[in-house]
Design an enzyme around this catalytic site. Sequence first.
Site, PDB file in Angstrom:
ATOM      1  N   GLU A 365       1.037  -1.368   0.526  1.00  0.00           N
ATOM      2  CA  GLU A 365      -0.201  -0.128   0.161  1.00  0.00           C
ATOM      3  C   GLU A 365       1.452   1.021  -0.071  1.00  0.00           C
ATOM      4  O   GLU A 365       0.416   2.293   0.498  1.00  0.00           O
ATOM      5  CB  GLU A 365      -0.955  -0.103   1.213  1.00  0.00           C
ATOM      6  CG  GLU A 365      -1.984  -1.249   1.345  1.00  0.00           C
ATOM      7  CD  GLU A 365      -2.916  -1.257   2.407  1.00  0.00           C
ATOM      8  OE1 GLU A 365      -2.776  -0.631   3.464  1.00  0.00           O
ATOM      9  OE2 GLU A 365      -3.892  -2.392   2.517  1.00  0.00           O
ATOM     10  N   GLU A 468      -7.035  -9.190  -2.624  1.00  0.00           N
ATOM     11  CA  GLU A 468      -7.813  -9.350  -1.089  1.00  0.00           C
ATOM     12  C   GLU A 468      -8.592  -9.515  -1.908  1.00  0.00           C
ATOM     13  O   GLU A 468     -10.202  -8.102  -1.142  1.00  0.00           O
ATOM     14  CB  GLU A 468      -7.578  -8.193  -0.526  1.00  0.00           C
ATOM     15  CG  GLU A 468      -5.192  -8.535  -0.227  1.00  0.00           C
ATOM     16  CD  GLU A 468      -5.515  -7.438   0.692  1.00  0.00           C
ATOM     17  OE1 GLU A 468      -6.142  -6.773   1.016  1.00  0.00           O
ATOM     18  OE2 GLU A 468      -4.170  -7.297   0.881  1.00  0.00           O
TER      19      GLU A 468
END
Length: 591
Positions: A365, A468
């Site tokens: 991220e 995810e």
Amino acid sequence: MVMKYSYMYCLIFLALSLLTAFTPASSSNGLDGPFYDSTAYTECRAEAEKPLYNGGMLKDQKPSVSGRDSLTGIGARYTPTYILHNLTQNTIYCFSIWVKIEAGAASARVRARLRADNATLNCVGSVTAKHGCWSFLKGGFLLDSPCNQSILFFEVDSSIYAQFKRSDQNRRSKDCKFLIMQTSNDDSKIQLQVASASLQPFTQEQWRNIQDYFINTARKRAVTIHVSEENGESVEGAEVTVEQISKDFPIGSAISKTILGNIPYQEWFVKRFDATVFENELKWYATEPDQGKLNYTLADKMMNFVRANRIIARGHNIFWEDPKYNPNWVRNLSGEDLRSAVNRRIKSLMTRYRGEFVHWDVSNEMLHFDFYESRLGKNASYGFFAAAREIDSLATLFFNDFNVVETCSDEKSTVDEYIARVRELQRYDGIRMDGIGLEGHFTTPNVALMRAIIDKLATLQLPIWLTEIDISSSLDHRTQAIYLEQVLREGFSHPSVNGIMLWTALHPNGCYQMCLTDDKFRNLPAGDMVDQKLLEWKTREVKATTDDHGSFSFFGFLGEYRVGIVYQGKTVNSSFSLSQGPETKHVRLQI
């Protein structure tokens, strides 16, 4: 750069009748109607290309400049707009346009929005536009209700554009009309040009047929099995049984420590999935909660489960740029102390599991957060990739982030921001970033936007994984299942996606956002839907008899197969691999 899938379009059309015989029927009209155009561009160009679909609904329509009265409350005073009439409910609209900044900024993020009756779709596509060259915006939308008149307009994110001198803003072009945009946050004006706009509608049936086409061409292949005697004579009437024993396209789910010692959970999981990722157990706060006290006990036990059941596993993650997901003691380090801790972490983790994980999310991220880069310098992430590559040269190293395919409203993780960061990594000496990780935490999926974004990412020619996937817990279980099916079909049918991981690790109090089963391992609606897709996307057992040429043909999903031949009391067993290719796979067996 253009990404096309022409090698798939020419796949054995003469055998189309066989293909439809071994796949679910899509519709009575087959592929009638427009075909989806996967073309995407990510380089700024001197000239705009021709519009996709010859413009579709926007053919020959010129943009207008609307004032405040017609666009009350949208945030921009002047904006290029397209007036759209009679948009229909549940139709998928694919939108694209070329954008150029003529004056007022070196670059700016331009976002396409849609005002329909009393609702505004915040983002139906975005692009980082540049001065003096054309950038390609690709997106789309779907409306929950019909709309007689809508306004498609564009908005500049004033927080990122770089201002030119006032003298530069006075430049004029002899050939183009300027569309002047003024943001509510700045008095300066940006002169924006648009060209080659396109809006193409697809019915739900047409979209599904196109998905089926891509599935049948990208995920399947024609096979002909030949049976002969030792002297080469063809054998007619031999009984052939073909069974798929593994799939080329991994679909998996996250697991957590809760699976350890839980036999019902293990049996439920292994029955379905051939791929996994550890939800939290490899993260730094789990393996070294206190400085110098390494603890890989849980991760080791979970790896034993993976090995015992011949499951492939992704490594998640080496570092996480979000400060709140780092150990407390790490957050208190700086300078050389932090650098030394980072070096020990990557060496310890990667050495211990070298060769075990097929992927590693290296710096998680990093579009949204910068814990390490703000303390160790902007090039810190490059060093992480280089060190990981040196220790485990065979693992695929991923750049993993959220809100890339889920939306285009997140200014930190637009598709162009993602691509720009990948190219930065690729330009750095000695760095090889191998994979694109798209988390995929959805609320309401926009399938047209999702496909358009993956089209642009595919121009990088790197493996793409949905890493995810889940649907927000704000929705009921049945709606989660409906939306999950949409996301899975988009991912599985896009030729550039290589695998899908569900973020559905089960805990005593549920899952992160979405569960597939309850605590008694009774499927929830999302679990039933996943089971349906796993069955649908696997070749069912095929039984046939060879013809007068000693052969028979079928279309099968890519993967590993076991084949058995029975003829006049004789039996032969063999196996073969079915990998992607435009030609028929020929398997020759003797009995």
